[in-house]
Structures are given as structure tokens and as C-alpha cells.
Design a protein around this motif. Structure first.
Motif, mmCIF file in Angstrom:
data_model
loop_
_atom_site.group_PDB
_atom_site.id
_atom_site.type_symbol
_atom_site.label_atom_id
_atom_site.label_comp_id
_atom_site.label_asym_id
_atom_site.label_seq_id
_atom_site.Cartn_x
_atom_site.Cartn_y
_atom_site.Cartn_z
ATOM 1 N N UNK A 350 -2.679 -5.051 -4.644
ATOM 2 C CA UNK A 350 -4.000 -4.506 -4.987
ATOM 3 C C UNK A 350 -4.163 -4.378 -6.492
ATOM 4 N N UNK A 351 -3.087 -4.021 -7.182
ATOM 5 C CA UNK A 351 -3.168 -3.902 -8.643
ATOM 6 C C UNK A 351 -3.472 -5.256 -9.277
ATOM 7 N N UNK A 352 -2.966 -6.327 -8.703
ATOM 8 C CA UNK A 352 -3.164 -7.655 -9.285
ATOM 9 C C UNK A 352 -4.508 -8.272 -8.916
ATOM 10 N N UNK A 353 -4.986 -7.999 -7.696
ATOM 11 C CA UNK A 353 -6.116 -8.765 -7.181
ATOM 12 C C UNK A 353 -7.416 -7.975 -7.055
ATOM 13 N N UNK A 354 -7.443 -6.714 -7.372
ATOM 14 C CA UNK A 354 -8.685 -5.944 -7.286
ATOM 15 C C UNK A 354 -9.220 -5.683 -8.684
ATOM 16 N N UNK A 355 -10.541 -5.531 -8.834
ATOM 17 C CA UNK A 355 -11.113 -5.280 -10.164
ATOM 18 C C UNK A 355 -10.636 -3.953 -10.748
ATOM 19 N N UNK A 356 -10.658 -3.888 -12.056
ATOM 20 C CA UNK A 356 -10.228 -2.665 -12.730
ATOM 21 C C UNK A 356 -11.144 -1.499 -12.390
ATOM 22 N N UNK A 357 -12.427 -1.758 -12.163
ATOM 23 C CA UNK A 357 -13.349 -0.683 -11.787
ATOM 24 C C UNK A 357 -12.959 -0.060 -10.457
ATOM 25 N N UNK A 358 -12.537 -0.900 -9.496
ATOM 26 C CA UNK A 358 -12.121 -0.365 -8.202
ATOM 27 C C UNK A 358 -10.826 0.426 -8.326
ATOM 28 N N UNK A 359 -9.912 -0.017 -9.166
ATOM 29 C CA UNK A 359 -8.676 0.739 -9.346
ATOM 30 C C UNK A 359 -8.943 2.096 -9.993
ATOM 31 N N UNK A 360 -9.893 2.153 -10.914
ATOM 32 C CA UNK A 360 -10.288 3.441 -11.493
ATOM 33 C C UNK A 360 -10.884 4.345 -10.422
#
Length: 833
Positions: A350-360
Motif C-alpha cells: 500500500x505504501x508503494x502503490x497508493x497515492x500520498x494523499x490516501x496515505x495521509x
């Protein structure tokens, strides 16, 4: 038998009225027929019809009557009606009967009639229908179940027409649509009418009358599903929050309303309600335990809003998690949510393939959920949180994106402080910004009495700065006066004191250095244990290289090697900048040997990632410098001829030129302004030395360096640097070879998991499209361009990173421009080729 006679009598009277309306030329007979029809809708004591006749007319003849009236809009008697007669005889037939039938006939007529006076009359009647509260009557009739039970088709048609009324009227009446029919006014009006129907329902329940909220729930769900949840729930949610605060009946009605929402509309209603509710308590009073009784609601609130969508504000997360934590029966769902969110946050994929906005967004949900846990629940989840902390921080810190690494640091600090691991807390160094401050605030209460001082206890609440300055000046003057009084009372106390002497200003003094700065390049190569000598050598290295080009070329490779391996042992201020500037100067002065050395060392053993990144940065900066015109061409040429520079090398030339100008007579003198000087591109002849050696060994992993494996940060920087070299080589003879080689190289890593590498690939593709001639691009790379175009379209549509999508769109635009330019060029390729 009696009911049959009533039905026949009503049918005969209505048929007689229809014949009069359609064939009579006497307006008096027409008015009598309209009064007869109105009598079946009049509930007063003066009505000439019985209750049974009125019920029979409204059940069987009302819709037919309205359609006949609509069909007579172009009749002569219709135009002869005055405004008073129209409001007394015509309009009540649409406004006093069953509202569901009237609305359907009005909407059907508006979609069929052409623009005319009759259509304007129907529009005015529809506007009065909405303004007179008939929508509330319509909803209330369904709440009382007064609509026949076999009207499922009628209900679906009515739902569709009511939910889409602004669209239907806009399509028919544009550009003369009425303001009331716009979505900005209609949907808040519909919400107010639904609230009125709910209020009637509460009164009926207190009186012991059973009601149904199915139709109201269906219209609420359909409107929200069509995307109008904002204006509707923006009106309903504040009113429901107030009414359910102390009224149990209102709570029952609100809970039942949400329970009856169709399953396919549940997500739209809940997400709109989450955004409209101002607090978790308000949402809890409106929704009740819906999350426990409805599986779709549970999926939306515990999974979809938290893990699959990331478009909502932080307040929505506070509302959802606060709602789950506010009731004892719902707290197990909070623990379940914390487990799933922590697993998603720590997932390396998930850290590699999801957008940074979603991780925030997921990080905010994790911190909010952890802050709502009790000590007992925290102890129960300690192992899960610890596993999340260790694995998630490792995944985030391994990322090449600064924002993702910062997320890992902040969340790690907050979770370690919340778990209190044997009194130890993690602490990282990162740049504070709005995102980090918001994440840190999620672990603290919104109102902290220890941090917010009570304004009533403030001894001086006046914030006026002038008053503060005045009080300060008064205080200082009083201190001066008291000091003078003390000196007068004791004249011998301060005779030998030096306190009244002004101190000497030493702010501009510079500490004298025991070591002198080096004057020759070879002196700066000597390694020394003297920190001052090292610092002076570093600060003088760039200027010495640029002043003494001849001497710099003799020791350029040796000096570059020394600088590349130099470490900051003495914590010199600006060490990295000074070392980099000196290496860039050496590469610009003696390009070929230094570039060959740096590109060869890039793939060598026993170099750290920092040194390899330094090599790429030095090459990039040197290429940029060489691609620009020289600042002083004469000085540069003189420096290349001799290792020593004379300050008066061009003085005699200037003197001779001045004498010639003074003794030359001209009839007319042109503009004294000189044109822009031209200079050869110093980068074009050596572009291949910068570019091709970096493509040699990228697929050969070494013991300490795996470019296609774990060292993706260096890979992304390498591709970006190669793209920069390609961009600077525009119009160079070697640009075509460089472009073909670069496309072959990046094609193998175009689907790399790391977004930094994908950004570098797209930047390199843009550089190729910008720098290569269009004709060469179409002839030599025609097959690759088809595959590249398809890949760029996929990236522009589906890549999770916003920057990658933007770069892909730019690349497609550049490719289309090249294609159009080549097709429009008559000297270019033909369509057949």
C-alpha cells in the motif's frame, strides 16, 4: 349497490362537464362546469357534493380531469379567463386535489407542450404548487398510507419525477427556467418539506396513529444518490440534531428514516450526513445504532469511508470514529477499525502503490482511532500496534518520497508516545509544515484547559500595542528616576562604576584567522588535520579553479577524486555546497577527463548512495553550466592560454578602440546598443561523455549497489539526470542517438513500483519528445511511439500518483504536437510512409 350508483353518478356529471369544456361556446356554461369540478375538491360545508362523491372523484376521475384541462389550454374560453377567474376556477383544480396525481400531470404536460402561453400557465401553476406546501402534503399522504396499495408503479414514477424535477424543467424551459426550479433552491425546499412531513409524523405518533416513512426515505435516498446530498442534508441535519437532543419521538423517527433508506442509496445518505453533521454526538443522535443493524451502513462507516476513499475532510474522520467510540455497544467496531487501519498503514504494498494523499488520510484515521482508546483497550491492542509501528515505519522510511517518510516519522512518534513503551519515546528530525502539525494535533484533545488560559484571570486584557508601549515607557522612566534618586541620596556609591559608559559596537568584527587562504590549486589538495585550513581551502577551491584554468586541467581528475572522498570531519558550515561547487567548476573547466572519471566511479564498488547521488548532481549542474553561454568569453580565453591572469590584459585594446572612435567621422550614427552576443554551445560536443557511460552497467548488481533492486532512489535520480542531459542536448547532432538509447532504457522500468522512478521515466520521455527533431522521431522511432502512446494513455488515466498523471498528459500533448507538425510539414514524411 350504493357505491356503484355513486360512481355512475360522478362519472356522468364529469363527462357532462368535459363535453361542455370541449364544445360549448357559451362561457357561462364553461364557468359552471369548472365550478362543478371544483365542488368535488371543496371540503367545506358549502360544498354541493357529498364526501363519498368527493372520494370517488379523487380516486377515479381526478387525473382524467387534469389532462382534459391541459388539453383545453388553447381553447378560446381559456384565454378569456381573467386573473381572478383563473385563480378561483382553474388553479384550485391543480392545487386542491391529490398532490401526487397533480404533480405527475403537471410534469407530464411540461415535457410535452411546446413553448407557448399555455406552457407558461402550467409553469406558474407548478410554481404555486411547490410554494404552497403541496410537497409536504404529498409526502404526508404516503406517511399515512392513504395511497392505494397497488400503486408501486405510481410510486416509482413519482420518485423519478420528484427527484429529477430541476433537470426536467431545465431541459424544457431553458433559457427561461424559473429560479425556484434550480437545484440551489428546489432541493433545500424539498428538504424543508420532508422535515414538515416528519414533524407531522411525530405528532401523529404521539396521538397513537401508525405512520410509514418508507416513501420519505426513498425520496431522500434517491436525491442523495443523484448527487444532491449537500443541499438536502445541509438543511435536514442541523434540524434533526436539534430535535433529537431531548425528544425521544424525534429520535425514533430519525432512526427509522435511515433504516428505511434503500440499500443502494445508503452510502450516499451516510456520507452526506457525515459531512453535514457538526459533531459525533449529533451524528449519533440522528443515526442511532444503525451501524449495528444495517450491514451496508457498517461496511460504509467502518471500511469504505476510512480505507477506500480519501476525499473527505478530517472532521468526517472525527465524526465517524467519535460515533463508534461514543456508545458501549459500538466500541468493538472501533477496535476492529483500528486493527484494519493499522494493517493498511503498515502494508508495504500500500505504501508503494497508493497515492500520498490516501496515505495521509489513513494516517489521520490511525492516530484518531488510537487517541480514542481507553487504557484497557490500549493494553489489549498493544501487540498489534507495536507490530504496526515497527513494520509501518520501516515501509515508510524506505520510501524515496520525502512526504511519505515524514508520515512514518510523525505517526511513529505519536504511537510510541501513546503506547508509552517503558517510558521511551521516538523522536525524529523533520521539517514542520501544516500536515505534520495537523497530525500531531490529532493525538491531543481539541480543548485543553492547561494550554488555554482563562481570559477572566488575565490581569491586563487590553491588547493595544500603543498602550503597552506607553506603559513600558512609563515603567522605564520610573526606573530611571528611582536610580537618579538613589544616586543623589548616596553620592559616593557609584563614583568608580563604569555602568554608565556605552559599550563599543563589535558586531562587525571578524575573528582573525591564523591560517592564510591558499593561493595555488595544489595547496588546496593537501590533506590537513587543521580545521581552519580545510575550511579555507574549500571556500577558495571554486574561485581558484575558475581563475586558473590551465593549472586546473593538470590536476582536475586528482582534485575531483579528493573532493568526492572528502568527509565533513570538522563540521564546516556549508560543507556540501562548497564541495559540490568545486566539483562542478572542475567538471565545467575540464569536461571530458572529469566526466569520464565520475561516470566510471558511479558504478564502482565501495561508494555510498550519498556519493553516487553527489556524482549525479555534479554532472547535472555542470551540464547546465556548459549549455549556457560563457559569462566572459575574453577572460575565459586568456585564462586557457596562461595559468596566470593579468588584470590589464585588455587595457591596450580598449585604449586603441577609444582612439579610433574619437578620430573617425561618421555622417550618421546608428544605435549604440549592442546585440545579444552569440557563443557556441559548450555542452553539445561533450554530451555523449555525460550520457552514454551512465547506461553501461545499470543491470549488473554489485555487492553494495543494486540499481534495479533496493536502490530505487538512485535509479529515479539517474533517470531524471539522463532526461536532463537529453533536454540540454536539443539541436545537438548526437540528440537522435541519445533519444533512442534513453527510450530503450526507460522502457524496461516504466511500470516500476516506486513513484519517483515513474516520475523520472515520464520526465525522460518528455525530454525526448522536446529535444529530438520531429522527422527523426517519426522515422527512427515510429514503432516505439505507438506503444509509448498507449502506455502514456494508461498512465494518465490510472496511475495512483498525481504528478505521474500530469507528466503523462504533458507527454501526450508533446507527442501530438510533433505528429501534427510532421504531418503539416510539406517537406516531411508523407502519409503513406
Amino acid at each position: 349497490m350504493e357505491s356503484g350508483s355513486i360512481s355512475s353518478e360522478v362519472r356522468l356529471k364529469v363527462a357532462q362537464c368535459f363535453r361542455t369544456l370541449s364544445s360549448s361556446a357559451d362561457h357561462t356554461d364553461v364557468f359552471d362546469a369548472l365550478e362543478t369540478l371544483n365542488s368535488y375538491l371543496d371540503d367545506g360545508a358549502e360544498s354541493s357534493s357529498t364526501a363519498a362523491e368527493r372520494e370517488e372523484f379523487q380516486r377515479t376521475q381526478y387525473t382524467r380531469t387534469l389532462r382534459v384541462l391541459v388539453g383545453q389550454l388553447q381553447a378560446d374560453w381559456t384565454h378569456s379567463l381573467s386573473a381572478a377567474q383563473r385563480s378561483r376556477l382553474w388553479d384550485p383544480l391543480f392545487l386542491k386535489g391529490p398532490p401526487d396525481q397533480a404533480l405527475l400531470v403537471l410534469m407530464e404536460a411540461m415535457t410535452q407542450l411546446r413553448p407557448s402561453a399555455g406552457l407558461d400557465r402550467l409553469v406558474s401553476v407548478t410554481e404555486r404548487f411547490l410554494q404552497s406546501g403541496r410537497l409536504a402534503d404529498l409526502l404526508w399522504s404516503f406517511c399515512l398510507r392513504s395511497v392505494p396499495s397497488d400503486s408501486a408503479q405510481l410510486r416509482e414514477t413519482l420518485l423519478a419525477r420528484l427527484a429529477a424535477l430541476p433537470d426536467l424543467t431545465a431541459n424544457r424551459l431553458h433559457p427561461n427556467n424559473r429560479p425556484l426550479f434550480t437545484p440551489q433552491r428546489f432541493y433545500p425546499l424539498l428538504a424543508s418539506e420532508m422535515l414538515a412531513a416528519l414533524e407531522r409524523t411525530c405528532r401523529a405518533l404521539r396521538d397513537g396513529v401508525d405512520c410509514s416513512l418508507m416513501f420519505v426515505a426513498q425520496i431522500l435516498g434517491k436525491v442523495c444518490l443523484q448527487g444532491h446530498s449537500g443541499p438536502v442534508l445541509g438543511v435536514m441535519a442541523p434540524r434533526l440534531a436539534v430535535c433529537t437532543r431531548s425528544d425521544v419521538v424525534w429520535q425514533r423517527v430519525s432512526w427509522k428514516l435511515l433504516q428505511d433508506v434503500p440499500e443502494r442509496c445508503m452510502e450516499s445518505v451516510l456520507t452526506g450526513l457525515l459531512q453535514a453533521a457538526d459533531s459525533p454526538d449529533a451524528f449519533s443522535r440522528i443515526a442511532g445504532n444503525l451501524v449495528l443493524t444495517n450491514k451496508k451502513a457498517q461496511f460504509v462507516l467502518t471500511h469504505k469511508v476510512l480505507l477506500l476513499q480519501y476525499k473527505y475532510q478530517t472532521q468526517v474522520l472525527r465524526t465517524v470514529l467519535g460515533y463508534l467510540a461514543s456508545d458501549r455497544d459500538r466500541r468493538p467496531l472501533l477496535i476492529q477499525v483500528l486493527r484494519s487501519v493499522s494493517q493498511a498503514w503498515a502494508n508495504p504494498s500500500a505504501v508503494k502503490h497508493t497515492p500520498q494523499e490516501q496515505q495521509l488520510y489513513v494516517s489521520k484515521a490511525l492516530l484518531l482511532a488510537a487517541s480514542l482508546l481507553t487504557d484497557a483497550e490500549l493494553q489489549e491492542l498493544r501487540s498489534d500496534l507495536l507490530q504496526c509501528l515497527l513494520g509501518g515505519m520501516q515501509s515508510h522510511l524506505d520510501s524515496s518520497v520525502v512526504g511519505i517518510r515524514t508520515l512514518g516519522m510523525v505517526v511513529g512518534e505519536c504511537l510510541s508516545a501513546r503506547m508509552d513503551l517503558n517510558g521511551t519515546k521516538l523522536k525524529f528530525e523533520y521539517d514542520q509544515n501544516e500536515e505534520t502539525r495537523e497530525l500531531l494535533s490529532l493525538m491531543t484533545p481539541s480543548v485543553c484547559p492547561d494550554l488555554d488560559p482563562d481570559p477572566d484571570l488575565d490581569p491586563d486584557p487590553d491588547p493595544d500595542p500603543e498602550a503597552a508601549d506607553g506603559s513600558e515607557a512609563t515603567r522605564e522612566s520610573s526606573q530611571v528616576k528611582s536610580a537618579s534618586q538613589r544616586s543623589k541620596s548616596d553620592p559616593d556609591s557609584d563614583l568608580d562604576s563604569d555602568d554608565d559608559l556605552d559599550p563599543y559596537d563589535m558586531s562587525g568584527d571578524v575573528e582573525a584567522s591564523r591560517a592564510a587562504p591558499p593561493r595555488y590549486l595544489r595547496d588546496s589538495l593537501i590533506s590537513s588535520d587543521d580545521s581552519q585550513r580545510v575550511e579555507l581551502s574549500l571556500r577558495a577551491a571554486e574561485s581558484l579553479v575558475r581563475r586558473n584554468v590551465f593549472a586546473a586541467k593538470e590536476i582536475s581528475v586528482q582534485m575531483t577524486k579528493v573532493l568526492l572522498h572528502m568527509e565533513d570531519k570538522f563540521s564546516v558550515s556549508g560543507f556540501l555546497v562548497l564541495r559540490q561547487a568545486a566539483m562542478v567548476a572542475l567538471t565545467a573547466v575540464d569536461s571530458v577527463p572529469v566526466t569520464q572519471f565520475l561516470t566510471a566511479e558511479f558504478y564502482s564498488l565501495n561508494y555510498s548512495l550519498r556519493q553516487r547521488l553527489d556524482i549525479l548532481e555534479v554532472l547535472a549542474l555542470a551540464a547546465q553550466e556548459l549549455s549556457k553561454p560563457a559569462a566572459n568569453k575574453i577572460t575565459a580565453t586568456a585564462s586557457e592560454l596562461t595559468p596566470y591572469q593579468s588584470s590589464s590584459a585588455t587595457s591596450w585594446r580598449q585604449e586603441v578602440e577609444k582612439r579610433i572612435q574619437n578620430k573617425t567621422k561618421r555622417i550618421s550614427k546608428g544605435s549604440a546598443q549592442q546585440g545579444a552576443g552569440t557563443a557556441p554551445n559548450r555542452y553539445a560536443p561533450v554530451a555523449g561523455y555525460f550520457f552514454f557511460p551512465l547506461l553501461r552497467n545499470y543491470d549488473k548488481p554489485e555487492v553494495t549497489f543494486d540499481l534495479l533492486g533496493s536502490d530505487h532512489l538512485v535509479l529515479g535520480r539517474l533517470i531524471h539526470t539522463l532526461g536532463l542531459f537529453m533536454h540540454l542536448a536539443v539541436n545537438a547532432p548526437i540528440a537522435a542517438q541519445m533519444g533512442a538509447a534513453l527510450l530503450d532504457f526507460v522502457w524496461a522500468v516504466r511500470y516500476h513500483a516506486d513513484q519517483t522512478v515513474r516520475r523520472g521515466v515520464l520526465f525522460a520521455v518528455c525530454s525526448v519528445f522536446l529535444s529530438m527533431p520531429s522527422q527523426v522521431l517519426m522515422t527512427d522511432l515510429s514503432q516505439q511511439l505507438l506503444e509509448t502512446r498507449t502506455w502514456l494513455a494508461d498512465v494518465a488515466e490510472a496511475d495512483p500518483d498525481a504528478d505521474c498523471r500530469s507528466l503523462a498528459v504533458q507527454s501526450l500533448v508533446l507527442l501530438d504536437q510533433n505528429l501534427k507538425k510532421q504531418l503539416q510539414n510539406p517537406n516531411g514524411l508523407s502519409l503513406e510512409s
